[in-house]
Design an enzyme around this catalytic site. Structure first.
Site, PDB file in Angstrom:
ATOM      1  N   ASP A   1       0.812  -1.214   0.000  1.00 33.57           N
ATOM      2  CA  ASP A   1       0.000   0.000   0.000  1.00 33.57           C
ATOM      3  C   ASP A   1       0.845   1.264   0.000  1.00 33.57           C
ATOM      4  OD1 ASP A   1      -2.610   1.432   0.586  1.00 33.57           O
ATOM      5  OD2 ASP A   1      -1.485   1.963   2.397  1.00 33.57           O
TER       6      ASP A   1
ATOM      7  N   GLU B   1       1.149  -0.366  -4.935  1.00 31.49           N
ATOM      8  CA  GLU B   1       0.220   0.713  -5.263  1.00 31.49           C
ATOM      9  C   GLU B   1       0.982   2.024  -5.295  1.00 31.49           C
ATOM     10  OE1 GLU B   1      -3.748   2.817  -3.346  1.00 31.49           O
ATOM     11  OE2 GLU B   1      -1.917   2.512  -2.189  1.00 31.49           O
TER      12      GLU B   1
END
Length: 581
Positions: free
Chosen positions: A227, A297
């Site tokens: 993330d 990401e």
């Protein structure tokens, strides 16, 4: 047999040709459909109004039947849930709202028994302020003293009012610094206040996070989606960042998007840290020969995104998420916009790397909300039949629509931070509403007598999985047919070329040896009469059959089409998959 690396060089050298040499197989993550599950909203098994691990396990066969090969779970770790699980208080434990470690292991075994893979979110940038590491860091208890980014005040307005170290802005708006009187310093949080940034200049912290990766790999996880990786490390001079749009403010403070984040995003140290994470994953492959997948990401510039691939000698991500379809396209986009979004990724990938495609996730509006709802089949066709690995967000297979969330129902911390006047533009709640399984109470997501954690979209009575199961032209069954189609070698390994047939007719070809498919999309909200023969001049065939058609297409599977005779009509927002006869 040539080596796989040799094959990749051949493969990518011929993306746009009519022939692809194929003499080996792909790795598991290259043949799969990756399906993102937002656990809070997938299926509630214990009637508390919140989705959980047992609920996911209950629906595992649904995923297999859908054609999913890899399940990716958004965070399931212990958390105060200030940012719905992205504020983690224990990286090595399951939050009770989702279940237990035994529930996780049961789900893992179920997924693996069905021949699928299981990947987890890994949140490396920050923890919760309720993590034991942070509590001990506040108290300067070694080795935790420097586990977080601490900085003295820049100045003092008076005896009780410190000034933040610099002008850095949180992605959730407002200053990225919060003062802790006990430690007499500020800590950095590039997201919510309850998400203090970890300090990767601490070797002890870096090793702790590597151990988190090892902990889950030892429990049979097949990889991670990492993330918010651009934020991992910051400029050690803590310089102010340039304000590029001073008029864009929220509550009198520059908005996050008004700032050039040159000192807080995509620094070289970020790539060095991720390379070390990849080394941990690869060490497991060295033991048993099975790849552990690393996805990252990164909403970043094209050049910085491509850097997340790493190099041949120092690889980083197998999949740096490709957000070009998600961020660049909208309902008004024309054929050139679609072609550019695709080609910009394909033409800028480092040689030998593998493409991927994303159209939706838990942070962005659903396809049926961002585009016209009648575009769902066409866009899923694009996602699943382009070369590379597709990533689907749960619910997109049935065309779920964005949910209207009132201010009093809002849970998203980013939306709460901007207040009731602006929350609609900032909230991620609409795309996180519970999945619609059937027309029963709470759409079959939960049988709780109370409210679900977010309300179910009121259209669930007609838009749900059960209603679409037996309709061959439903979004669900078209999606299933697309996953079956993409299992063919021509879509896994075949050549690719795109065409602008007219301003709003986009097409692309997938071909392998003598097998040729043409995918044609009408992006217009009006009827279009399509003339392929004058644009697609490199296909010798004149007769095609309809292999698949969108719900709103006038064509039926099996129909034949002679593209040399005349123009053919396409209904608005429809698509067809043509197979050369």
């Amino acid at each position: 047999m040539r080596s796989w690396n040799t094959f990749l060089l051949i493969f990518f050298a011929f993306w746009k040709t009519d022939f692809i040499a194929m003499d080996t197989t792909l790795d598991w993550w290259q043949t799969t459909v990756i399906y993102q599950i937002y656990p809070r909203s997938f299926k509630d098994s214990n009637s508390d109004g919140i989705g959980d691990l047992k609920g996911i396990e209950e629906k595992a066969e649904y995923l297999k039947d859908l054609g999913v090969g890899t399940v990716w779970l958004s965070p399931i770790f212990k958390s105060p849930m200030d940012d719905m699980g992205y504020d983690i208080s224990d990286f090595k434990d399951i939050d009770p709202i989702f279940g237990t470690m035994a529930d996780f292991e049961s789900l893992r075994d179920k997924v693996h028994s069905l021949g699928m893979y299981l990947t987890l979110d890994f949140v490396p940038n920050h923890s919760s302020d309720e993590h034991e590491w942070f509590k001990k860091s506040v108290q300067k208890i070694d080795p935790y003293t420097n586990y977080y980014v601490w900085k003295d005040p820049k100045a003092w307005i008076n005896e009780t009012t410190p000034v933040p170290p610099n002008n850095w802005i949180s992605a959730f708006q407002g200053s990225a610094w919060t003062y802790v009187p006990e430690r007499k310093q500020y800590y950095l949080h590039q997201f919510a206040r309850k998400q203090p940034d970890l300090n990767y200049r601490s070797n002890e912290l870096l090793e702790e996070m590597k151990n988190v990766i090892r902990f889950w790999l030892d429990r049979g996880v097949d990889g991670f989606r990492m993330d918010a990786v651009p934020f991992l490390i910051e400029d050690d001079q803590f310089l102010d960042e340039p304000i590029i749009n001073p008029e864009f403010t929220i509550h009198g403070i520059p908005a996050f998007d008004a700032v050039d984040h040159k000192y807080t995003q995509c620094l070289q140290g970020t790539y060095d840290i991720l390379r070390q994470f990849r080394e941990v994953l690869d060490s497991y492959k060295q033991k048993d020969g099975k790849t552990r997948l690393m996805m990252v990401e990164a909403y970043a510039t094209l050049n910085n995104t491509m850097r997340f691939f790493g190099t041949k000698t120092q690889p980083i991500a197998h999949i740096p998420f490709n957000f070009f379809l998600l961020t660049r396209l909208k309902d008004e986009s024309n054929a050139s916009d679609f072609q550019n979004a695709i080609n910009d990724w394909m033409n800028n990938m480092p040689q030998g790397e593998w493409p991927n495609w994303v159209l939706g996730n838990h942070d962005n509006r659903r396809i049926a909300e961002k585009f016209d709802p009648s575009s769902v089949d066409s866009l899923n066709t694009l996602l699943l039949l382009l070369p590379g690995t597709p990533i689907t967000y749960n619910g997109e297979e049935i065309g779920m629509e964005g949910m209207k969330i009132r201010w009093d129902q809002t849970t998203d911390v980013g939306a709460l931070n901007v207040g009731p006047l602006l929350y609609n533009n900032m909230s991620r709640d609409p795309e996180r509403a519970p999945l619609q399984w059937n027309s029963s109470i709470h759409a079959g997501f939960s049988d709780t007598k109370n409210k679900t954690w977010l309300p179910v979209n009121p259209n669930y009575y007609k838009l749900n999985v059960e209603a679409q199961k037996n309709d061959p032209k439903s979004h669900l069954n078209i999606y299933k047919n697309l996953t079956k189609l993409r299992s063919k070698d021509v879509f896994r390994l075949g050549g690719f070329k795109s065409y602008i047939i007219s301003e709003r007719i986009f097409a692309f070809k997938r071909n392998l040896h003598n097998e040729i498919y043409l995918i044609v999309m009408n992006l217009n909200n009006e009827e279009e009469f399509v003339d392929i023969k004058n644009t697609v001049t490199d296909v010798p065939n004149e007769v095609f059959k309809i292999a698949l058609a969108s719900q709103n297409s006038r064509f039926e599977v099996g129909d034949e089409l002679n593209i040399s005779n005349s123009k053919f009509g396409m209904s608005p927002k429809s698509s067809i998959v043509l197979q050369a006869v």
